[in-house]
Design a protein around this motif. Structure first.
Motif, PDB file in Angstrom:
ATOM      1  N   GLN A 364       0.660  -0.823   0.012  1.00 58.42           N
ATOM      2  CA  GLN A 364       0.117  -0.043   0.471  1.00 58.42           C
ATOM      3  C   GLN A 364       1.024   1.360   0.144  1.00 58.42           C
ATOM      4  O   GLN A 364       0.475   2.513   0.435  1.00 58.42           O
ATOM      5  N   ASN A 365       1.795   0.937  -0.303  1.00 58.50           N
ATOM      6  CA  ASN A 365       3.077   2.613  -0.433  1.00 58.50           C
ATOM      7  C   ASN A 365       3.179   3.137   1.341  1.00 58.50           C
ATOM      8  O   ASN A 365       3.399   3.979   1.275  1.00 58.50           O
ATOM      9  N   GLY A 366       3.346   2.433   2.370  1.00 65.65           N
ATOM     10  CA  GLY A 366       3.201   2.921   3.505  1.00 65.65           C
ATOM     11  C   GLY A 366       4.230   2.984   4.337  1.00 65.65           C
ATOM     12  O   GLY A 366       3.998   2.968   5.682  1.00 65.65           O
ATOM     13  N   LEU A 367       5.283   2.355   3.460  1.00 61.43           N
ATOM     14  CA  LEU A 367       6.795   2.299   3.772  1.00 61.43           C
ATOM     15  C   LEU A 367       8.017   2.974   3.430  1.00 61.43           C
ATOM     16  O   LEU A 367       8.020   2.579   2.096  1.00 61.43           O
ATOM     17  N   SER A 368       8.418   3.678   4.159  1.00 61.44           N
ATOM     18  CA  SER A 368       9.711   4.776   3.759  1.00 61.44           C
ATOM     19  C   SER A 368      10.944   4.428   4.134  1.00 61.44           C
ATOM     20  O   SER A 368      11.020   4.236   5.491  1.00 61.44           O
ATOM     21  N   LEU A 369      12.165   3.313   3.225  1.00 62.91           N
ATOM     22  CA  LEU A 369      13.487   4.245   4.218  1.00 62.91           C
ATOM     23  C   LEU A 369      14.075   4.777   3.145  1.00 62.91           C
ATOM     24  O   LEU A 369      14.389   5.566   2.551  1.00 62.91           O
ATOM     25  N   ASN A 370      14.311   6.506   4.135  1.00 61.20           N
ATOM     26  CA  ASN A 370      15.720   7.448   4.107  1.00 61.20           C
ATOM     27  C   ASN A 370      14.166   8.138   2.945  1.00 61.20           C
ATOM     28  O   ASN A 370      15.138   8.253   2.213  1.00 61.20           O
ATOM     29  N   ASP A 371      13.052   8.380   2.901  1.00 62.04           N
ATOM     30  CA  ASP A 371      12.403   9.214   2.474  1.00 62.04           C
ATOM     31  C   ASP A 371      11.861   8.322   0.657  1.00 62.04           C
ATOM     32  O   ASP A 371      11.695   8.711   0.063  1.00 62.04           O
ATOM     33  N   VAL A 372      12.426   7.004   0.403  1.00 60.82           N
ATOM     34  CA  VAL A 372      12.061   6.106  -0.468  1.00 60.82           C
ATOM     35  C   VAL A 372      10.986   5.602  -0.684  1.00 60.82           C
ATOM     36  O   VAL A 372      11.664   4.700   0.450  1.00 60.82           O
ATOM     37  N   LYS A 373      10.274   5.424  -0.683  1.00 60.68           N
ATOM     38  CA  LYS A 373       9.200   4.157  -0.646  1.00 60.68           C
ATOM     39  C   LYS A 373       9.995   2.822  -0.847  1.00 60.68           C
ATOM     40  O   LYS A 373      10.335   2.710  -2.073  1.00 60.68           O
ATOM     41  N   VAL A 374       9.491   2.275  -0.156  1.00 66.52           N
ATOM     42  CA  VAL A 374       9.591   0.432  -0.141  1.00 66.52           C
ATOM     43  C   VAL A 374       9.209  -0.532  -1.061  1.00 66.52           C
ATOM     44  O   VAL A 374       7.970  -0.508  -0.645  1.00 66.52           O
ATOM     45  N   THR A 375       9.468  -0.847  -2.261  1.00 68.78           N
ATOM     46  CA  THR A 375       8.370  -1.175  -3.343  1.00 68.78           C
ATOM     47  C   THR A 375       8.906  -2.960  -2.574  1.00 68.78           C
ATOM     48  O   THR A 375       7.581  -3.828  -3.633  1.00 68.78           O
ATOM     49  N   GLY A 396       3.546   4.381   7.771  1.00 74.50           N
ATOM     50  CA  GLY A 396       2.635   5.483   7.086  1.00 74.50           C
ATOM     51  C   GLY A 396       2.464   6.887   7.032  1.00 74.50           C
ATOM     52  O   GLY A 396       3.718   7.089   6.527  1.00 74.50           O
ATOM     53  N   LYS A 397       2.289   7.389   7.272  1.00 79.73           N
ATOM     54  CA  LYS A 397       2.428   8.773   7.311  1.00 79.73           C
ATOM     55  C   LYS A 397       3.819  10.059   8.484  1.00 79.73           C
ATOM     56  O   LYS A 397       4.145  10.473   7.908  1.00 79.73           O
TER      57      LYS A 397
END
Length: 406
Positions: A364-375, A396-397
């Protein structure tokens, strides 16, 4: 000084009560001994218990004496109120451990010195009961027909209500009777889901002791849509810093809906009502000031002023463009852990409750690493991710965690 009854009404605590005028007069003229029950189903209280403790604290500040009843005996059965399924059975050892943990948390709200408040455990009298005597002395005063009309049983009748749970109302009514006999306790407070049990206790005292007893329920903590508050991605919002960090706790209240700020300030803080009204008159983005006050005051009550300040600073550095991340919750890993998938690291560090939740967040594009979405589900960390000495994960946000290599 205002009658505590008026304070409780103004702040929105009181939902139902047995004798409106009599209770108001009693609280004005007498020093009342009252009790609230807490079942030790976990080794920490959660946000659902928060209102009950604030209810107690307001009463104590007005000179009344609280009894915190820990349900070490009733927890052996499980309260069916508000539940569609039967609770899990717990061992005596688990219950004893939970009781000890809960006592420590209560001391942040209630002054137990010099007999100003009492903690009791209903295991002390319930576990010694002789069944035949109990049924003859107590059970005789309960009408099964009347019990079956109680909301707490109605819900369960559809799925099946065990006789074990059917006894719960008798046990809770008996608690009130014992506290009345031993400590002169004349009033029970509790969540509105306990109304039927509370009425049963007051009625038992009237029948056994020929005395008047009273009950007051407080509103349950729900949002503007009527849903229970205190649920997070990781489950319940706990009062134990090991289960919910002060930063996560602060962030939860900082992010409540605009429509819920006033209710939370009234019920969960001691901020004077004049100030609450001023804060909640703010509109648009200015309402964030009210949310900051709410988050700080609630975190201060549970975790102390130092932790509240740290959480506030961490939030402001992340969202205000600052760079001091020293107070952001941190997960420490070893060099060897770099072989693990990021979601495994986050589950091991209790940032995520499960791998399934991690997969859902990524999808759901809810996880980021160093401001980059984890895919990628199997995404691993590399030395490149730790350029500033840490990797910054956003869930999340607004939920941030640092990962550092120790």
């Amino acid at each position: 000084m205002a009658n505590v009854y008026d304070i409780l009404v103004e702040r929105g605590y009181i939902k139902q009560l047995t004798h409106d005028n009599e209770i108001k007069e009693l609280l004005e003229k007498d020093k009342v001994t009252f009790y609230i029950g807490f079942d030790p189903t976990a080794d920490s209280l959660h946000v659902g218990h928060f209102i009950a403790m604030m209810f107690m604290a307001h009463m104590q500040r007005a000179g009344h004496r609280p009894i915190a009843l820990i349900g070490g005996g009733t927890a052996m059965i499980g309260d069916p109120s508000g539940k569609t399924d039967m609770r899990k059975m717990m061992t005596e050892e688990t219950i004893a451990h939970n009781v000890a943990c809960i006592k420590k948390q209560m001391e942040k709200f209630i002054d137990f010195s010099d007999d100003k408040a009492i903690i009791v455990n209903n295991a002390d009298w319930l576990l010694k009961l002789n069944y035949v005597e109990f049924i003859r002395e107590i059970g005789v005063h309960f009408s099964v027909n009347k019990m079956l009309t109680a909301e707490c049983f109605k819900q369960r009748l559809e799925k099946g209500l065990s006789f074990l749970e059917f006894n719960y109302m008798l046990m809770q009514g008996y608690d009130f009777l014992v506290l009345n006999q031993k400590y002169g306790c004349t009033m029970q407070l509790g969540g509105d889901d306990q109304w039927s049990n509370m009425l049963a206790g007051a009625d038992l005292i009237r029948r056994k002791e020929q005395k008047q007893a009273y009950a007051m329920t407080c509103t349950l903590l729900t949002n503007s849509e009527g849903k229970k508050m205190g649920k997070t991605e990781n489950g319940a919002l706990w009062l134990d810093a090991e289960k919910t960090t002060p930063y996560e706790f602060y962030q939860y209240w900082r992010n409540v809906g605009d429509a819920d700020v006033e209710k939370c300030l009234k019920l969960l803080t001691f901020v004077p009502m004049d100030e609450v009204r001023k804060l909640c008159a703010l509109e648009g983005s200015a309402i964030n000031e009210a949310k900051k006050v709410l988050a700080f005051e609630v975190t201060k009550l549970i975790h102390g002023e130092d932790e509240a300040k740290k959480a506030q600073q961490a939030a402001e550095s992340l969202f205000g463009g600052g760079c001091d991340l020293s107070n952001v919750p941190t997960v420490e890993i070893s060099k060897k852990d770099l072989e693990l998938a990021l979601i495994d690291i986050l589950v091991n560090g209790k940032v995520l409750p499960s791998k399934g939740e991690g997969r859902r967040l990524i999808q759901q594009n809810g996880l980021s690493l160093n401001d980059v979405k984890v895919t990628e589900i199997g995404k691993t960390l590399t030395d490149e991710d730790f350029k500033d000495g840490y990797a910054l994960v956003k869930r999340g946000k607004k939920n941030y965690h640092k990962i550092i290599i120790k």
